[in-house]
Design an enzyme around this catalytic site. Structure first.
Site, PDB file in Angstrom:
ATOM      1  N   GLN A 186       0.854  -1.193   0.000  1.00  0.00           N
ATOM      2  CA  GLN A 186       0.000   0.000   0.000  1.00  0.00           C
ATOM      3  C   GLN A 186       0.886   1.238   0.000  1.00  0.00           C
ATOM      4  OE1 GLN A 186      -2.747   0.467   3.277  1.00  0.00           O
ATOM      5  NE2 GLN A 186      -3.016   2.637   2.832  1.00  0.00           N
ATOM      6  N   ASP A 203      -1.652  -7.665   4.399  1.00  0.00           N
ATOM      7  CA  ASP A 203      -1.653  -6.297   4.913  1.00  0.00           C
ATOM      8  C   ASP A 203      -0.627  -5.502   4.112  1.00  0.00           C
ATOM      9  OD1 ASP A 203      -1.140  -3.951   6.314  1.00  0.00           O
ATOM     10  OD2 ASP A 203      -1.163  -4.889   8.286  1.00  0.00           O
ATOM     11  N   CYS A 254      -6.313   1.546   2.328  1.00  0.00           N
ATOM     12  CA  CYS A 254      -6.259   0.177   2.874  1.00  0.00           C
ATOM     13  C   CYS A 254      -7.559  -0.596   2.654  1.00  0.00           C
ATOM     14  CB  CYS A 254      -5.870   0.182   4.344  1.00  0.00           C
ATOM     15  SG  CYS A 254      -6.991   1.107   5.410  1.00  0.00           S
ATOM     16  N   HIS A 276      -7.280   0.486  10.235  1.00  0.00           N
ATOM     17  CA  HIS A 276      -6.605  -0.160   9.107  1.00  0.00           C
ATOM     18  C   HIS A 276      -7.309  -1.461   8.715  1.00  0.00           C
ATOM     19  CE1 HIS A 276      -3.305  -0.952   6.422  1.00  0.00           C
ATOM     20  NE2 HIS A 276      -3.007  -2.083   7.015  1.00  0.00           N
TER      21      HIS A 276
END
Length: 252
Positions: free
Chosen positions: A109, A206, A115, A191
């Protein structure tokens, strides 16, 4: 120390503020995400995002089996950031070479507040059923950004894509949002991450981490329960915190 905690959170904030681009954050809302993934090109006739109200069996048993993916929203806090740093230092994340060998689709990211979209992409790109509509945005994107494409290159492709930026922005303005989207520079300290099953292994995906984290074996029909086992660890690290939400991409 409190000074160390402040430094950790300041660093986390910089992760979401120092990007070249910055988007409005998505809301963890099934109605909004289902409309969004439909526009991206995912066929929502058979599967849709639903709320999972807790990690316990009474809540997971309410969700139809077998879910395709799980999305988890949690607050960025000193204890979560400390864990992320320790995890990084321990080399827990898969390298790009290993991810590629295992056919795990992973991107970094780089866009602030993206996100939610990164979590959605991690969920949809790793499902093993053909629910992506040909010629759709996500079909085209996944042909350009494959498992073998470097995660930073994937991030650059995403960054230069005006269509996804517009679709994400539209979703943040949806009338089903529970709250207003605020200002573009508002501080966001929550997040999104995704959990998927690839070839019988549970992966946490992630875009702020070094790569996918493998949490051991799973089965498609156990994906929600196994994801919740990992989610409980996030919750236990931050027991005073209540701002956790879980969504499952479940059969209708």
């Amino acid at each position: 120390s409190s000074e160390d905690n402040k430094n950790i959170v300041d660093e986390a904030k910089s992760c979401t503020t120092s990007k070249k681009k910055r988007w409005f954050p998505l809301e963890s809302n099934p109605t909004i995400l289902n409309g969004y993934i439909s526009k991206l090109g995912f066929n929502t006739d058979l599967y849709e995002f639903v709320d999972v109200y807790a990690t316990e069996e009474w809540a997971t048993s309410m969700v139809p089996k077998s879910v395709l993916a799980v999305i988890f929203l949690y607050p960025i806090s000193p204890v979560q950031e400390q864990h992320r740093h320790e995890e990084s230092s321990s080399g827990a994340a898969l390298s790009h070479e290993m991810s590629s060998q295992r056919k795990v689709w992973y991107t970094k990211q780089r866009i602030g507040n993206a996100c939610g979209t990164i979590g959605v992409l991690h969920a949809l790109a790793n499902i093993n059923v053909d629910l992506i509509q040909p010629e759709s945005w996500i079909s085209t994107f996944l042909h350009r950004a494959t498992c073998d494409t470097d995660p930073l290159v994937k991030a650059e492709i995403l960054e230069s894509d005006d269509v996804i930026e517009t679709l994400h922005d539209d979703a943040t303005q949806n009338n089903n949002n529970a709250t207003g989207r605020g200002e573009i520079d508002d501080e966001v300290l929550t997040h999104f991450i995704a959990f998927t099953n690839v070839d019988g292994m549970l992966y946490e995906l992630d875009g702020r981490k070094d790569g996918p984290i493998c949490h051991g074996e799973t089965k498609q029909e156990q994906l929600l329960e196994d994801s919740c086992r990992v989610i409980k660890l996030f919750m236990e690290r931050d027991p005073e915190e209540l701002r956790f939400t879980i969504l499952a991409l479940a059969p209708k």
